[in-house]
Every structure is written in C-alpha cells, then in structure tokens.
Design a protein around this motif. Structure first.
Motif, mmCIF file in Angstrom:
data_model
loop_
_atom_site.group_PDB
_atom_site.id
_atom_site.type_symbol
_atom_site.label_atom_id
_atom_site.label_comp_id
_atom_site.label_asym_id
_atom_site.label_seq_id
_atom_site.Cartn_x
_atom_site.Cartn_y
_atom_site.Cartn_z
ATOM 1 N N SER A 36 0.848 -1.191 0.000
ATOM 2 C CA SER A 36 0.000 0.000 0.000
ATOM 3 C C SER A 36 0.887 1.247 0.000
ATOM 4 O O SER A 36 2.074 1.181 0.322
ATOM 5 C CB SER A 36 -0.912 0.001 1.218
ATOM 6 N N ARG A 37 0.262 2.378 -0.351
ATOM 7 C CA ARG A 37 1.018 3.651 -0.376
ATOM 8 C C ARG A 37 1.667 3.939 0.970
ATOM 9 O O ARG A 37 2.812 4.364 1.036
ATOM 10 C CB ARG A 37 0.078 4.802 -0.726
ATOM 11 N N GLU A 38 0.898 3.666 2.040
ATOM 12 C CA GLU A 38 1.378 3.989 3.398
ATOM 13 C C GLU A 38 2.597 3.146 3.773
ATOM 14 O O GLU A 38 3.386 3.537 4.635
ATOM 15 C CB GLU A 38 0.280 3.740 4.446
ATOM 16 N N ALA A 39 2.742 1.977 3.161
ATOM 17 C CA ALA A 39 3.825 1.063 3.544
ATOM 18 C C ALA A 39 5.058 1.200 2.656
ATOM 19 O O ALA A 39 6.026 0.466 2.803
ATOM 20 C CB ALA A 39 3.310 -0.374 3.497
ATOM 21 N N ASP A 41 7.456 3.217 2.553
ATOM 22 C CA ASP A 41 8.739 3.555 3.175
ATOM 23 C C ASP A 41 9.304 2.411 4.003
ATOM 24 O O ASP A 41 10.384 2.524 4.573
ATOM 25 C CB ASP A 41 8.612 4.830 4.023
ATOM 26 N N ARG A 355 -1.930 0.396 -5.394
ATOM 27 C CA ARG A 355 -0.888 -0.301 -4.631
ATOM 28 C C ARG A 355 0.262 -0.651 -5.577
ATOM 29 O O ARG A 355 0.225 -0.315 -6.757
ATOM 30 C CB ARG A 355 -1.458 -1.574 -4.004
#
Ligand SMILES: [Zn+2]
Length: 413
Positions: A36-39, A41, A355
């Motif tokens: 996902s975008r949030e993951a 990093d 994603r």
C-alpha cells in the motif's frame, strides 16, 4: 511485518525428514500482499520460495512455513473479479444441484468461501449455505451478497463447533484453498466430521502434473503450501477416512484437478480416477529426476524471459504488464532485475489499484491506462486468462499493441 518463516524439518503429510529441494525462486515477498502507499517507506518482508519433495510419501510442499494469519487476514483476492472463476463456479453448482436433487433441507459449505462467488449460486437455487473464511473484509462482502459466512480458519476444531450447532454438510467445497493450509490433515479431518453420510467433498486445486507440463513455475508462491497430484491427495484423504470417487481436469489457473471424495463405500469411483493415477505415473511423478528436470527448466525459462525483455527494451519498446495476480509478483521477483520492469501493471480489481507489486514495487493501475498510454508491449502475467484478456483488449491490439506471454516460453502475440 515481523513474521518469521520456520524451515520445514519434517514432511507435512507423513513426518519423514527425507526432503529434497528441487526448485528455488530465491527470497520473495508474499505474492498477494500488494504494497500500500502507506507502507512504501518500509521494506516488504521476504521469505525463501522453494519447493521440496518428500522422498517417503512424494508430497510436494514449501520449504518454509509462514503463519497463515500473516497471509490471509486481509486478502485482496476477490474471486468475483475473475470472470472465468465465477463461470466455473456457476456451472459446477448447477450440475451438483441437479444431479443430487439438492433443496432446502441440504447445506452447501465452502472452505475459503471468499466473497461468496460460489455459494451465491446455491442461494439462487434455494439451497442453504455456510461459508467459512478467515478474511474479515471478504467475508463482509459475502454477507452483503446474502451468503452466510463464519469468519474462521477451517479445521477440526471449527468443524466440531459447527457440527455441535447442527451444521452438517451435503457438500463441502474447497476451491483453490486446500493447497494453502499447512495443517492439511487437520482440515481434511474437519471435512470428514462435518460431512453427512451421503455428502461429497469437492476440491479444486492446481495440478502438479500440469505445472510440470506447462513449466508454470509462477504458480509457486507462499500461499500455496502444497502442489498436489491426485496420487498424493488421495493418500492424504485416506488418512482421514475419505475416498476419491471422481476426478476431472478443469481449465482454472491453467489446469486444475477437481477431485470429488466421499465417505468410503458410498459411491463407486469413476473410471477417470484410475486413468488419472496412471497418467501421473506415466508422466514421471514417481521419479525424483522429473522434479530435478523441472528445476533446471525453470532456470532456463527465466533466462529466456529476461533476454526477451532486454531485446524489446533495446528496440525502444515501452513495456507494461497486465494482471496483478500472484503470478505477476512471483515472475517479476524471480527475474531479479530493475530497469527491465514494466512501467505499470493494469488490473481491473479496484482494491489492487493504487498499490504496488511487492518487492519490485511496480504500480498497479486501472486498465483505462492501456488505451490512454498505448504501451508497445504488455507482459501477460495472467496467461491462464489469455482468451478473455485478448477479447477485452481488442482495441489495444488493433492499434498495434502486443502481448508478451511469458509461460511456457516467451512469445509475443
Ligand atoms: Zn511425506
């Protein structure tokens, strides 16, 4: 993610320690866990992706065990987005209901019922249903579609609880799920418990023989703990007191086995059972050398796909991909290259769009991008859906777009 993979020391079917690794695809992320975008990093967790064969009972299985709740608690694979699977399910249900005369007194169950893509066809025909699935998000979708769903992993404990609540199944389905569970004997024992005396157990699972014949190494992924043959699966069934009464080869995920089992002595096995067992023996599934050959062929085809992509790049072609399935993750990560990756992978499932393919981090986009950008070549990761995809993308092809089919040997169409 802090999940730890445990190396396999003993065969999951018979406990023997005589395990030979015959194919390795290196360390890979979980194939269905799109990033996902949030993951973005954080790094994706990687685990060895290798198959071993038990020298004692022949069972083909992963070399490591990953706790299933790490894999299936938020599953992004909504079966209803795969048109061919839904059609397969509808045809199967129609046939079973009419052959067996199912009605309101029967109960159709499915292990790994997903979004209710199969059981809803029983609902349409007035047959009560109960799905069992551990993924809360897909179970919620099933409930909305009128498919009663129990959120749990299926095993002997779940079966005992359900049986004590009065659930006894006329049919238990397990489509593309039976290869996923490490504790296979516990699941099969649960099926034996919950099946009525005249009930049937219908399993669809990718075929080991076909994987070898088609060199479909990209169907190896962590969610598939086993790759079954009828030979191996029938000996697992006999351990829990079930007997194979029929087998068919069906065009799902390439080719799958559809195995029907029942309590022993209830129904005469069809001639197809003996024929499939003979065919597996004739194709060398009993010979360790067949497995080693598959491993070598897998290495060769990966080299060949890399060379084809390099040639296309050298000719200045823009390369995209089609189908963010598990096969896509496995294939891209097994090539182990940057710079030759597709610019994006198109997929119709809105839950996947936005994603990235884990590991290689290629973005998943809407199929609208195909005609907007008209890439020269799209790698067809879902090669099992070739006809469907070509039909849906006639416009792309009429404008000069081409597909690269990677398996069993790279071919541009
Ligand atoms: Zn074994």
């Amino acid at each position: 993610m802090t999940t730890i993979a445990t190396p396999l020391m003993e065969c999951r079917g018979c406990g023997a320690t005589d395990l030979e690794m015959f194919v390795s695809l290196g360390k890979q992320p979980l194939a269905n866990h799109l990033t996902s975008r949030e993951a973005l990093d954080q790094p994706d967790a990687h685990f060895p992706l290798e198959l071993v064969r038990c020298g004692h009972c022949g069972l083909v299985q992963l070399s490591v065990t990953i706790p299933p709740d790490a894999m299936f608690s938020e599953y992004l694979y909504f079966s209803s987005f795969a048109g061919a699977l839904v059609e397969n399910a509808r045809g199967l249900v129609e046939r079973i209901v009419s052959e067996r005369g199912f009605g309101p007194d029967d109960l159709a169950m499915e292990i790994g019922s997903n979004d209710g893509y199969l059981l809803r066809h029983y609902v349409d025909r007035g047959v009560p249903v109960l799905g069992v699935d551990p993924a809360r998000n897909v179970a919620a979708v099933a409930e909305q579609a009128g498919v009663r769903t129990h959120v749990a992993f299926f095993g002997s404990d779940t079966a005992a609880n359900l049986a004590s609540e009065g659930f006894k199944a006329s049919v238990v389905h397990a489509n593309n799920v039976i290869a996923h569970v490490p504790d296979i004997l516990d699941v099969l024992a649960g099926v034996t418990q919950i099946l009525r005396p005249n009930g049937i157990f219908v399993v669809e699972t990718p075929s080991l023989q076909t994987m070898f014949e088609t060199l479909a190494f990209d169907t190896i992924y962590h969610e598939h703990v086993f790759v079954h043959s009828l030979t191996n699966f029938s000996s697992l069934l006999s351990k829990v007191g079930l007997e194979v009464i029929d087998v068919e080869l069906i065009p799902v995920h390439g080719t799958s086995l559809r195995i029907t089992a029942a309590h022993p002595g209830r129904q005469e096995p069809t001639s197809r059972v003996a024929a499939q067992l003979t065919s597996e023996l004739d194709s060398g599934l009993g010979d360790p050398e067949t497995y080693r050959t598959f491993g070598k062929n897998t290495d060769a085809i990966r080299t060949s796909i890399i060379a084809t992509l390099q040639d296309l790049k050298r000719d200045g072609a823009t390369i995209a991909g089609y189908g963010a399935a598990a096969k896509c993750t496995v294939l891209l990560n097994s090539l182990g290259v940057s710079g030759r990756l597709p610019i994006w992978v198109a997929d119709a499932n809105p839950h996947k769009q936005g994603r990235c393919i884990p590991g290689v981090r290629v973005p998943v986009v809407s199929p609208d991008r195909i005609l907007e950008e008209q890439p020269d070549v799209m790698v067809l990761f879902v090669w099992n859906l070739l006809d469907e995809v070509l039909k849906q993308n006639a416009e792309y092809r009429s404008r000069g777009g081409r597909f690269l089919i990677p398996i069993p040997a790279p071919k541009v169409v």
